[in-house]
Design a protein around this motif. Sequence first.
Motif, PDB file in Angstrom:
ATOM      1  N   SER A 171      -6.850  45.339  36.952  1.00  8.58           N
ATOM      2  CA  SER A 171      -7.015  43.889  36.971  1.00  8.58           C
ATOM      3  C   SER A 171      -7.305  43.364  35.567  1.00  8.58           C
ATOM      4  O   SER A 171      -8.115  43.931  34.833  1.00  8.58           O
ATOM      5  N   VAL A 172      -6.636  42.286  35.211  1.00  5.43           N
ATOM      6  CA  VAL A 172      -6.890  41.585  33.950  1.00  5.43           C
ATOM      7  C   VAL A 172      -7.692  40.327  34.245  1.00  5.43           C
ATOM      8  O   VAL A 172      -8.696  40.044  33.603  1.00  5.43           O
ATOM      9  N   ILE A 173      -7.244  39.571  35.237  1.00  2.00           N
ATOM     10  CA  ILE A 173      -7.967  38.395  35.734  1.00  2.00           C
ATOM     11  C   ILE A 173      -8.105  38.592  37.242  1.00  2.00           C
ATOM     12  O   ILE A 173      -7.110  38.509  37.980  1.00  2.00           O
ATOM     13  N   GLU A 174      -9.301  38.894  37.669  1.00  2.00           N
ATOM     14  CA  GLU A 174      -9.559  39.222  39.071  1.00  2.00           C
ATOM     15  C   GLU A 174      -8.979  38.160  40.013  1.00  2.00           C
ATOM     16  O   GLU A 174      -9.188  36.972  39.818  1.00  2.00           O
ATOM     17  N   GLY A 175      -8.197  38.630  40.982  1.00  2.00           N
ATOM     18  CA  GLY A 175      -7.620  37.748  41.987  1.00  2.00           C
ATOM     19  C   GLY A 175      -6.421  36.946  41.520  1.00  2.00           C
ATOM     20  O   GLY A 175      -5.925  36.089  42.257  1.00  2.00           O
ATOM     21  N   LEU A 176      -5.924  37.218  40.294  1.00  2.00           N
ATOM     22  CA  LEU A 176      -4.808  36.428  39.771  1.00  2.00           C
ATOM     23  C   LEU A 176      -3.774  37.246  38.999  1.00  2.00           C
ATOM     24  O   LEU A 176      -2.568  37.026  39.153  1.00  2.00           O
ATOM     25  N   PHE A 177      -4.232  38.181  38.172  1.00  2.00           N
ATOM     26  CA  PHE A 177      -3.297  38.860  37.261  1.00  2.00           C
ATOM     27  C   PHE A 177      -3.684  40.310  37.042  1.00  2.00           C
ATOM     28  O   PHE A 177      -4.819  40.606  36.678  1.00  2.00           O
ATOM     29  N   VAL A 217      14.561  49.075  34.736  1.00  2.00           N
ATOM     30  CA  VAL A 217      13.744  48.227  33.873  1.00  2.00           C
ATOM     31  C   VAL A 217      12.268  48.460  34.174  1.00  2.00           C
ATOM     32  O   VAL A 217      11.874  48.564  35.334  1.00  2.00           O
ATOM     33  N   ILE A 218      11.463  48.551  33.140  1.00  2.00           N
ATOM     34  CA  ILE A 218      10.008  48.665  33.310  1.00  2.00           C
ATOM     35  C   ILE A 218       9.444  47.261  33.481  1.00  2.00           C
ATOM     36  O   ILE A 218       9.656  46.377  32.654  1.00  2.00           O
ATOM     37  N   ASP A 219       8.717  47.065  34.586  1.00  2.00           N
ATOM     38  CA  ASP A 219       8.007  45.815  34.855  1.00  2.00           C
ATOM     39  C   ASP A 219       6.523  46.130  34.930  1.00  2.00           C
ATOM     40  O   ASP A 219       6.130  47.217  35.364  1.00  2.00           O
ATOM     41  N   PHE A 220       5.683  45.165  34.530  1.00  2.00           N
ATOM     42  CA  PHE A 220       4.249  45.446  34.546  1.00  2.00           C
ATOM     43  C   PHE A 220       3.366  44.221  34.681  1.00  2.00           C
ATOM     44  O   PHE A 220       2.166  44.343  34.912  1.00  2.00           O
ATOM     45  N   LEU A 221       3.913  43.037  34.543  1.00  2.00           N
ATOM     46  CA  LEU A 221       3.111  41.823  34.676  1.00  2.00           C
ATOM     47  C   LEU A 221       3.098  41.429  36.154  1.00  2.00           C
ATOM     48  O   LEU A 221       4.132  41.146  36.752  1.00  2.00           O
ATOM     49  N   ASP A 222       1.921  41.437  36.754  1.00  2.00           N
ATOM     50  CA  ASP A 222       1.765  41.264  38.197  1.00  2.00           C
ATOM     51  C   ASP A 222       0.857  40.067  38.468  1.00  2.00           C
ATOM     52  O   ASP A 222      -0.362  40.153  38.336  1.00  2.00           O
ATOM     53  N   VAL A 223       1.476  38.953  38.851  1.00  2.00           N
ATOM     54  CA  VAL A 223       0.742  37.722  39.157  1.00  2.00           C
ATOM     55  C   VAL A 223       0.606  37.619  40.665  1.00  2.00           C
ATOM     56  O   VAL A 223       1.577  37.825  41.401  1.00  2.00           O
ATOM     57  N   HIS A 224      -0.597  37.299  41.127  1.00  4.14           N
ATOM     58  CA  HIS A 224      -0.831  37.226  42.575  1.00  4.14           C
ATOM     59  C   HIS A 224      -1.894  36.184  42.896  1.00  4.14           C
ATOM     60  O   HIS A 224      -2.675  35.782  42.030  1.00  4.14           O
ATOM     61  N   TRP A 225      -1.895  35.768  44.149  1.00  6.56           N
ATOM     62  CA  TRP A 225      -2.865  34.784  44.615  1.00  6.56           C
ATOM     63  C   TRP A 225      -3.136  35.041  46.086  1.00  6.56           C
ATOM     64  O   TRP A 225      -2.217  35.011  46.904  1.00  6.56           O
ATOM     65  N   LYS A 226      -4.375  35.337  46.410  1.00  9.68           N
ATOM     66  CA  LYS A 226      -4.806  35.557  47.793  1.00  9.68           C
ATOM     67  C   LYS A 226      -3.894  36.535  48.539  1.00  9.68           C
ATOM     68  O   LYS A 226      -3.432  36.259  49.638  1.00  9.68           O
ATOM     69  N   GLY A 227      -3.595  37.652  47.910  1.00  7.71           N
ATOM     70  CA  GLY A 227      -2.798  38.686  48.546  1.00  7.71           C
ATOM     71  C   GLY A 227      -1.292  38.500  48.459  1.00  7.71           C
ATOM     72  O   GLY A 227      -0.534  39.351  48.896  1.00  7.71           O
ATOM     73  N   HIS A 228      -0.846  37.410  47.904  1.00  8.11           N
ATOM     74  CA  HIS A 228       0.587  37.146  47.747  1.00  8.11           C
ATOM     75  C   HIS A 228       0.976  37.442  46.300  1.00  8.11           C
ATOM     76  O   HIS A 228       0.486  36.794  45.380  1.00  8.11           O
ATOM     77  N   HIS A 229       1.857  38.425  46.133  1.00  4.64           N
ATOM     78  CA  HIS A 229       2.260  38.841  44.791  1.00  4.64           C
ATOM     79  C   HIS A 229       3.646  38.306  44.448  1.00  4.64           C
ATOM     80  O   HIS A 229       4.572  38.413  45.240  1.00  4.64           O
ATOM     81  N   TRP A 230       3.754  37.726  43.260  1.00  6.91           N
ATOM     82  CA  TRP A 230       5.059  37.408  42.700  1.00  6.91           C
ATOM     83  C   TRP A 230       5.656  38.747  42.270  1.00  6.91           C
ATOM     84  O   TRP A 230       4.905  39.624  41.838  1.00  6.91           O
ATOM     85  N   PRO A 231       6.971  38.952  42.376  1.00  2.00           N
ATOM     86  CA  PRO A 231       7.520  40.234  41.916  1.00  2.00           C
ATOM     87  C   PRO A 231       7.132  40.506  40.457  1.00  2.00           C
ATOM     88  O   PRO A 231       7.157  39.599  39.622  1.00  2.00           O
ATOM     89  N   ALA A 232       6.762  41.739  40.178  1.00  2.00           N
ATOM     90  CA  ALA A 232       6.360  42.116  38.825  1.00  2.00           C
ATOM     91  C   ALA A 232       7.508  41.842  37.852  1.00  2.00           C
ATOM     92  O   ALA A 232       8.681  41.909  38.215  1.00  2.00           O
ATOM     93  N   PHE A 233       7.145  41.529  36.620  1.00  4.23           N
ATOM     94  CA  PHE A 233       8.131  41.200  35.596  1.00  4.23           C
ATOM     95  C   PHE A 233       7.657  41.722  34.253  1.00  4.23           C
ATOM     96  O   PHE A 233       6.646  42.420  34.171  1.00  4.23           O
TER      97      PHE A 233
END
Length: 166
Positions: free
Chosen positions: A37-43, A117-133
């Motif tokens: 986790s970088v930003i708890e509950g978000l990133f 492709v290597i992806d690693f940026l994981d944005v999420h909100w309340k259990g819903h994740h945007w596909p990693a990029f």
Amino acid sequence: MKLKYIILAAVSALVLVLDQVSKVYIDKTMTLHSSFSVIEGLFNITYLRNKGAAFGILASSAYRLPFFLLVSTVAVVVILIAVSKLRDDQKLNVASLSLIFSGALGNMIDRVRLGEVIDFLDVHWKGHHWPAFNIADSAICVGVFILAIDMLLEERREKQKTPPAN
């Protein structure tokens, strides 16, 4: 050398270096599917590999690699032609096309080097994740957004130049 080519080279070099260095770093320091986790509950930083396009589209197709390499090559060539045709005062268009160019090149390098492709940026909100990029994906999205805004503004500028018909 024209300023638009300097902008293209500078933006592209910066994005490509950031993209490739970040991917190599993730690959060397993390194990596949690990996350922190970088930003708890978000990133989070989450190490994933994507054989397909956005959202994993075409990931299982036998023709995916040739298809993606062809599409990337066409995009790179079209962008270079587009930049060559831009006026010297269209610096924002050049910068946005440079972002798209370097993003396409960054992911193409991964596909040639790794077959995915290597992806690693994981944005999420309340259990819903945007596909990693990754940084290349971000550069493409930001470039398209800036290009769209600039095109709308260009249309507005052209309308303001044209005197109203009587």
